[in-house]
Motif scaffolding. Structure first.
Motif, PDB file in Angstrom:
ATOM      1  N   THR A  12       0.857  -1.187   0.000  1.00 27.65           N
ATOM      2  CA  THR A  12       0.000   0.000   0.000  1.00 27.65           C
ATOM      3  C   THR A  12       0.895   1.240   0.000  1.00 27.65           C
ATOM      4  N   GLY A  13       0.340   2.348  -0.470  1.00 25.07           N
ATOM      5  CA  GLY A  13       1.180   3.539  -0.600  1.00 25.07           C
ATOM      6  C   GLY A  13       2.264   3.340  -1.644  1.00 25.07           C
ATOM      7  N   ALA A  14       1.971   2.484  -2.631  1.00 24.03           N
ATOM      8  CA  ALA A  14       2.985   2.086  -3.604  1.00 24.03           C
ATOM      9  C   ALA A  14       3.387   3.200  -4.555  1.00 24.03           C
ATOM     10  N   GLY A  16       4.059   6.238  -3.566  1.00 20.72           N
ATOM     11  CA  GLY A  16       4.833   7.217  -2.821  1.00 20.72           C
ATOM     12  C   GLY A  16       6.329   7.059  -3.019  1.00 20.72           C
ATOM     13  N   PHE A  17       7.077   7.904  -2.365  1.00 21.03           N
ATOM     14  CA  PHE A  17       8.534   7.948  -2.499  1.00 21.03           C
ATOM     15  C   PHE A  17       9.173   6.605  -2.159  1.00 21.03           C
ATOM     16  N   VAL A  18       8.839   6.057  -1.024  1.00 20.32           N
ATOM     17  CA  VAL A  18       9.385   4.756  -0.625  1.00 20.32           C
ATOM     18  C   VAL A  18       8.715   3.636  -1.408  1.00 20.32           C
ATOM     19  N   GLY A  19       7.399   3.730  -1.575  1.00 16.03           N
ATOM     20  CA  GLY A  19       6.652   2.663  -2.234  1.00 16.03           C
ATOM     21  C   GLY A  19       7.124   2.360  -3.637  1.00 16.03           C
ATOM     22  N   GLN A  20       7.417   3.384  -4.426  1.00 15.93           N
ATOM     23  CA  GLN A  20       7.840   3.158  -5.809  1.00 15.93           C
ATOM     24  C   GLN A  20       9.140   2.378  -5.866  1.00 15.93           C
ATOM     25  N   ALA A  21      10.096   2.755  -5.018  1.00 12.52           N
ATOM     26  CA  ALA A  21      11.379   2.036  -5.009  1.00 12.52           C
ATOM     27  C   ALA A  21      11.201   0.623  -4.485  1.00 12.52           C
ATOM     28  N   LEU A  22      10.349   0.441  -3.469  1.00  7.48           N
ATOM     29  CA  LEU A  22      10.153  -0.878  -2.899  1.00  7.48           C
ATOM     30  C   LEU A  22       9.505  -1.826  -3.901  1.00  7.48           C
ATOM     31  N   VAL A  23       8.476  -1.356  -4.605  1.00  4.07           N
ATOM     32  CA  VAL A  23       7.817  -2.217  -5.596  1.00  4.07           C
ATOM     33  C   VAL A  23       8.819  -2.689  -6.643  1.00  4.07           C
ATOM     34  N   ARG A  24       9.651  -1.782  -7.124  1.00  2.97           N
ATOM     35  CA  ARG A  24      10.633  -2.158  -8.151  1.00  2.97           C
ATOM     36  C   ARG A  24      11.658  -3.151  -7.610  1.00  2.97           C
ATOM     37  N   ALA A  25      12.015  -3.014  -6.348  1.00  2.00           N
ATOM     38  CA  ALA A  25      12.957  -3.958  -5.750  1.00  2.00           C
ATOM     39  C   ALA A  25      12.312  -5.331  -5.546  1.00  2.00           C
ATOM     40  N   LEU A  26      11.055  -5.344  -5.085  1.00  2.00           N
ATOM     41  CA  LEU A  26      10.381  -6.612  -4.808  1.00  2.00           C
ATOM     42  C   LEU A  26       9.987  -7.358  -6.075  1.00  2.00           C
ATOM     43  N   ALA A  27       9.755  -6.628  -7.169  1.00  2.00           N
ATOM     44  CA  ALA A  27       9.268  -7.254  -8.406  1.00  2.00           C
ATOM     45  C   ALA A  27      10.234  -8.293  -8.970  1.00  2.00           C
ATOM     46  N   LYS A  28      11.484  -8.280  -8.511  1.00  4.44           N
ATOM     47  CA  LYS A  28      12.464  -9.256  -8.997  1.00  4.44           C
ATOM     48  C   LYS A  28      12.151 -10.659  -8.484  1.00  4.44           C
ATOM     49  N   ASP A  29      11.551 -10.756  -7.284  1.00  2.90           N
ATOM     50  CA  ASP A  29      11.337 -12.060  -6.654  1.00  2.90           C
ATOM     51  C   ASP A  29       9.908 -12.319  -6.199  1.00  2.90           C
ATOM     52  N   TRP A  30       9.065 -11.291  -6.237  1.00  2.64           N
ATOM     53  CA  TRP A  30       7.706 -11.420  -5.719  1.00  2.64           C
ATOM     54  C   TRP A  30       6.686 -11.121  -6.816  1.00  2.64           C
ATOM     55  N   ASN A  31       5.488 -11.651  -6.627  1.00  2.17           N
ATOM     56  CA  ASN A  31       4.334 -11.219  -7.399  1.00  2.17           C
ATOM     57  C   ASN A  31       3.700 -10.081  -6.600  1.00  2.17           C
ATOM     58  N   VAL A  32       3.802  -8.853  -7.116  1.00  2.21           N
ATOM     59  CA  VAL A  32       3.459  -7.656  -6.339  1.00  2.21           C
ATOM     60  C   VAL A  32       2.110  -7.091  -6.769  1.00  2.21           C
ATOM     61  N   THR A  33       1.251  -6.828  -5.792  1.00  2.00           N
ATOM     62  CA  THR A  33       0.060  -6.011  -6.013  1.00  2.00           C
ATOM     63  C   THR A  33       0.327  -4.658  -5.381  1.00  2.00           C
ATOM     64  N   ALA A  34       0.234  -3.605  -6.183  1.00  2.00           N
ATOM     65  CA  ALA A  34       0.550  -2.252  -5.738  1.00  2.00           C
ATOM     66  C   ALA A  34      -0.711  -1.404  -5.723  1.00  2.00           C
ATOM     67  N   THR A  35      -0.973  -0.743  -4.602  1.00  2.00           N
ATOM     68  CA  THR A  35      -2.160   0.106  -4.535  1.00  2.00           C
ATOM     69  C   THR A  35      -1.812   1.477  -3.964  1.00  2.00           C
ATOM     70  N   ASP A  36      -2.460   2.498  -4.509  1.00  2.00           N
ATOM     71  CA  ASP A  36      -2.324   3.882  -4.067  1.00  2.00           C
ATOM     72  C   ASP A  36      -3.323   4.700  -4.867  1.00  2.00           C
ATOM     73  N   GLN A  37      -3.486   5.958  -4.497  1.00  2.90           N
ATOM     74  CA  GLN A  37      -4.371   6.833  -5.258  1.00  2.90           C
ATOM     75  C   GLN A  37      -3.773   7.159  -6.615  1.00  2.90           C
ATOM     76  N   THR A  38      -2.471   7.423  -6.655  1.00  7.19           N
ATOM     77  CA  THR A  38      -1.774   7.807  -7.884  1.00  7.19           C
ATOM     78  C   THR A  38      -0.363   7.257  -7.856  1.00  7.19           C
ATOM     79  N   GLY A  39       0.368   7.486  -8.959  1.00  6.62           N
ATOM     80  CA  GLY A  39       1.786   7.154  -8.999  1.00  6.62           C
ATOM     81  C   GLY A  39       2.110   5.704  -9.269  1.00  6.62           C
TER      82      GLY A  39
END
Length: 310
Positions: A12-14, A16-39
């Motif tokens: 959640t908060g994907a 945001g500043f931290v969320g965007q970097a975290l999703v990109r890092a996790l996408a290498k090994d995880w199946n990621v669902t990202a949610t936020d209002q924007t971004g």
């Protein structure tokens, strides 16, 4: 967790500043669902599913609840200044929606790992002479109180065996993008932007003020490490390792790395801001250290990591 698929994580908060970097890092090994209002600009990442929406929308929670996630990283929040300005919104997002999300995660019975982005705001101000793993939470702001409430709910649900929860108490994270953020600590990041641009800036703290800082790079590494922990720690609340930085030293390091002049910085202390963000004492984090969580390592490394994000 099925052996024939990557583990599933919700962020959640994907956007945001931290969320965007975290999703990109996790996408290498995880199946990621990202949610936020924007971004949610993750079209280039095939393993990422974007679900835009407001976290207090029951339909969004229902959509998220349909999937038995292996882990959840809950970053979404209404931050300090914005929470004070709009108490009703802050309560809906920071408390009611957060509890609904945790309850939905627990309903599948698979005991997911839940990492909650809490905050050092739970300690309030003035702070004691030293902060460590047994310093009690005594929030003064609505934001800190909301974080403490969800910390307790995560601890309760973990004791019940419904989730494997950890509340990570974030310090100041630098250097966030320019623009309205609702954060009283925005000046921490604005310093980096100003000196990189060779522009003057006035800081609401004194040169000898001190605060706890992490770069986004270091925080993302800590979250990834926490997701991979084999077992749940005995205590679900963790003060994250962070560098205790004196502002005069920070200004000198940023100026040196940007080729700018430290004289561009003027100190105009605001008593309330200095009390909250400029009088942070020595920080001891033995529980997080024992789990292998690490800060940036040095002021030079922190500044280099922060500038790399601009």
């Amino acid at each position: 967790m099925a052996a024939d698929r990557p583990p599933r994580v919700l962020v959640t908060g994907a956007g945001g500043f931290v969320g965007q970097a975290l999703v990109r890092a996790l996408a290498k090994d995880w199946n990621v669902t990202a949610t936020d209002q924007t971004g949610l600009g993750f079209a280039d990442l095939p393993g990422v599913t974007a679900l835009p929406g407001d976290l207090d929308d029951p339909e969004l929670i229902a959509n998220l609840a349909a999937t038995p996630f292996d882990a959840i990283v809950h970053l979404a929040t209404v931050p300090g200044g914005a929470a004070e300005a709009d108490p009703a919104l802050a309560t809906r997002i920071n408390v009611a929606a957060s509890m609904a999300l945790i309850d939905a995660a627990a309903a599948h019975g698979n005991c997911p790992r839940v990492l909650f982005a809490s905050s050092i705001a739970v300690f309030g101000d003035p702070l004691p002479a030293k902060v460590d793993d047994v310093t009690p939470a005594r929030p003064m702001l609505r934001y800190g109180a909301h974080k403490a409430m969800i910390e307790e709910w995560i601890a309760t649900m973990s004791r019940r065996g419904a989730i494997r929860g950890l509340s990570l108490r974030l310090p100041g994270i630098v250097a966030r993008p320019l623009g309205p953020s609702g954060m009283k600590s925005a000046f921490l990041s604005n310093l980096f932007h100003a000196l990189k641009a060779g522009a003057p800036i006035s800081l609401p703290v004194s040169a000898d003020a001190s605060c706890w800082l992490l770069s986004r790079h270091a925080l993302t590494g800590q979250i990834q490490h926490a997701l991979a922990l084999p077992a749940a720690p005995a205590d679900t609340r963790l003060n994250l390792p962070a560098l205790r930085v004196v502002f005069g030293d920070l200004v000198a390091e940023v100026a040196q790395k940007t080729g700018s002049a430290g004289s561009l910085v003027r100190y105009a202390p605001d008593p309330a801001i200095e009390a909250a963000f400029g009088r942070q004492p020595p920080l001891s984090t033995p529980r997080a250290n024992a789990l292998g969580l690490r800060h940036d390592g040095s002021l030079a490394a922190l500044v280099a990591h922060a500038l790399a994000d601009l």
